[in-house]
Design a protein around this motif. Structure first.
Motif, mmCIF file in Angstrom:
data_model
loop_
_atom_site.group_PDB
_atom_site.id
_atom_site.type_symbol
_atom_site.label_atom_id
_atom_site.label_comp_id
_atom_site.label_asym_id
_atom_site.label_seq_id
_atom_site.Cartn_x
_atom_site.Cartn_y
_atom_site.Cartn_z
ATOM 1 N N GLY A 90 -56.562 0.506 43.975
ATOM 2 C CA GLY A 90 -57.440 0.933 42.891
ATOM 3 C C GLY A 90 -57.787 2.408 42.947
ATOM 4 N N GLU A 91 -58.791 2.762 42.188
ATOM 5 C CA GLU A 91 -59.157 4.168 42.032
ATOM 6 C C GLU A 91 -59.673 4.784 43.334
ATOM 7 O OE1 GLU A 91 -61.810 4.779 38.702
ATOM 8 O OE2 GLU A 91 -62.450 6.681 39.534
ATOM 9 N N ASN A 135 -67.296 0.266 36.511
ATOM 10 C CA ASN A 135 -66.577 1.184 35.620
ATOM 11 C C ASN A 135 -65.495 1.948 36.371
ATOM 12 O OD1 ASN A 135 -68.254 0.333 33.643
ATOM 13 N ND2 ASN A 135 -69.570 2.161 33.656
ATOM 14 N N ARG A 136 -64.270 1.881 35.837
ATOM 15 C CA ARG A 136 -63.161 2.584 36.467
ATOM 16 C C ARG A 136 -62.479 3.450 35.424
ATOM 17 N NH1 ARG A 136 -65.576 1.273 40.039
ATOM 18 N NH2 ARG A 136 -65.073 -0.063 41.813
ATOM 19 N N LYS A 137 -61.941 4.566 35.922
ATOM 20 C CA LYS A 137 -61.155 5.406 35.023
ATOM 21 C C LYS A 137 -59.856 4.677 34.690
ATOM 22 C CE LYS A 137 -62.819 9.727 36.979
ATOM 23 N NZ LYS A 137 -62.640 10.544 38.167
ATOM 24 N N ASN A 138 -59.366 4.949 33.500
ATOM 25 C CA ASN A 138 -58.082 4.370 33.130
ATOM 26 C C ASN A 138 -57.312 5.402 32.317
ATOM 27 O OD1 ASN A 138 -56.007 2.607 32.678
ATOM 28 N ND2 ASN A 138 -57.018 1.552 30.974
ATOM 29 N N PRO A 139 -56.981 6.532 32.974
ATOM 30 C CA PRO A 139 -56.422 7.639 32.217
ATOM 31 C C PRO A 139 -54.946 7.427 31.876
ATOM 32 C CG PRO A 139 -56.501 8.213 34.514
ATOM 33 C CD PRO A 139 -57.091 6.854 34.406
ATOM 34 N N ARG A 140 -54.537 8.106 30.840
ATOM 35 C CA ARG A 140 -53.112 8.173 30.528
ATOM 36 C C ARG A 140 -52.682 9.557 31.006
ATOM 37 N NH1 ARG A 140 -50.510 9.580 25.473
ATOM 38 N NH2 ARG A 140 -48.544 8.479 25.186
ATOM 39 N N HIS A 158 -53.891 10.587 37.736
ATOM 40 C CA HIS A 158 -54.803 9.603 38.279
ATOM 41 C C HIS A 158 -54.750 9.650 39.803
ATOM 42 C CE1 HIS A 158 -57.450 6.287 38.189
ATOM 43 N NE2 HIS A 158 -56.592 5.322 38.431
ATOM 44 N N GLU A 207 -55.367 7.509 43.255
ATOM 45 C CA GLU A 207 -55.398 6.095 43.644
ATOM 46 C C GLU A 207 -55.400 5.914 45.149
ATOM 47 O OE1 GLU A 207 -51.830 4.800 41.744
ATOM 48 O OE2 GLU A 207 -52.911 4.006 40.020
ATOM 49 N N THR A 228 -49.925 8.298 35.449
ATOM 50 C CA THR A 228 -49.768 6.887 35.062
ATOM 51 C C THR A 228 -48.754 6.722 33.923
ATOM 52 O OG1 THR A 228 -51.601 7.117 33.525
ATOM 53 C CG2 THR A 228 -52.128 6.270 35.698
#
Lengths: 107, 186
Positions: A22-23, A44-49, A52, A54, A72
């Protein structure tokens, strides 16, 4: 396929030899924090395009945790570094900036 | 006299484009701790220096393998393992280190033949062309963890958990079937 280099044993291996964690660089909201802060830390987690950070574990190798910076979208790996860091080291940030000039930076 | 200690698959062997054989009982001791701090005790016990990253040091019947930044695996004769474990534990008492005799928890296979790397490459995500004699690599073989040591020219020694010994033997035998050579390295 993701090719990661474990900074603990120096092996470059493919994704199946690692376990994702995970992050990275999560900071725990300690005692006395508000419910909203703790809720954010917990869920809450980042979910960038794009870029990232990890956590990964070399599960089938040396068994150690380390951190990786990757994209990602393209699966490009900018670098891996030891888990005992609180924020991305300068050389990792430089490597990302070189490849992604419009990256907004680690926040 | 009856033999109480038995290896996982006594005498199991398969002759394909490489030879797969169960290596029998092998003494194995896991030593964990700060490697620099272990050097003296390991040298006294085995005659080996601390191996470099992902290397194996050998001295006679004993060998020391680098397993992770804080872990070594000592290979010795099965009968010697309990005494060696005890003497190491004594030598390291007071230090932040652990010594465990794991001989009975492991199974050892040898894959022999010029194409040993080709057979294992079918199972492991590893470039065996880049490994030289004395290298050790922890990885997975299909679905289980394994450590693969290039123990000689055309000889690979594979260590896995004893509970998956039959699975590993079946995998290796299937990978070594005649006519299925991938011809990657040899």
């Amino acid at each position: 396929m993701l090719l990661l280099t474990c900074p603990c044993c120096g092996v470059t291996a493919e994704e199946t030899e690692f376990a994702p964690g995970g992050e990275a660089h999560l900071k725990r909201s300690g005692p006395g924090s508000s419910d909203a802060e703790f809720d954010s830390y917990m869920f809450n987690r980042k979910n960038p395009r794009g870029v990232h950070f990890e956590r990964w574990r070399h599960a089938y190798g040396c068994g150690k945790w380390f951190l990786a910076a990757r994209c990602t979208m393209t699966l490009e790996v900018f670098g891996t570094y030891p888990a005992q860091t609180l924020e991305p080291p300068a050389e990792i940030v430089a490597a990302i900036k070189a490849k992604r000039p419009d990256w907004e930076g680690f926040a | 006299m009856s033999e109480l200690a038995q290896s996982a698959l006594p005498g199991a062997a398969y002759e394909g484009f490489v030879t797969v054989a169960e290596a029998g009982l092998r003494g194995m001791i896991t030593v964990r701790g700060d490697l620099a701090g272990l050097a003296g005790a390991v040298k006294d016990a085995t005659g080996c220096a601390i191996p470099a990253q992902r290397r194996v040091e050998q001295a006679g019947a004993k060998a020391v393998a680098w397993m992770s930044p804080d872990e070594l695996l000592i290979l010795c004769d099965y009968a010697d393992a309990p005494a060696l474990t005890a003497s190491l534990a004594t030598a390291l008492s007071g230090q932040f280190a652990t010594v465990a005799n794991v001989s009975d928890a492991r199974a050892v296979f040898t894959v022999t033949g010029a194409q040993a790397g080709d057979a294992l490459a079918k199972l492991c995500p590893v470039d065996f062309g880049a490994m030289t004699t004395g290298d050790i690599r922890r990885t997975r073989a299909a679905q289980v963890a394994a450590a693969i040591w290039v123990s000689g020219e055309g000889e690979m020694t594979l260590v896995c958990f004893r509970s998956v010994a039959q699975y590993m033997f079946d995998l290796l035998s299937r990978a070594a079937q005649p006519g299925s050579e991938p011809k990657l390295y040899a």
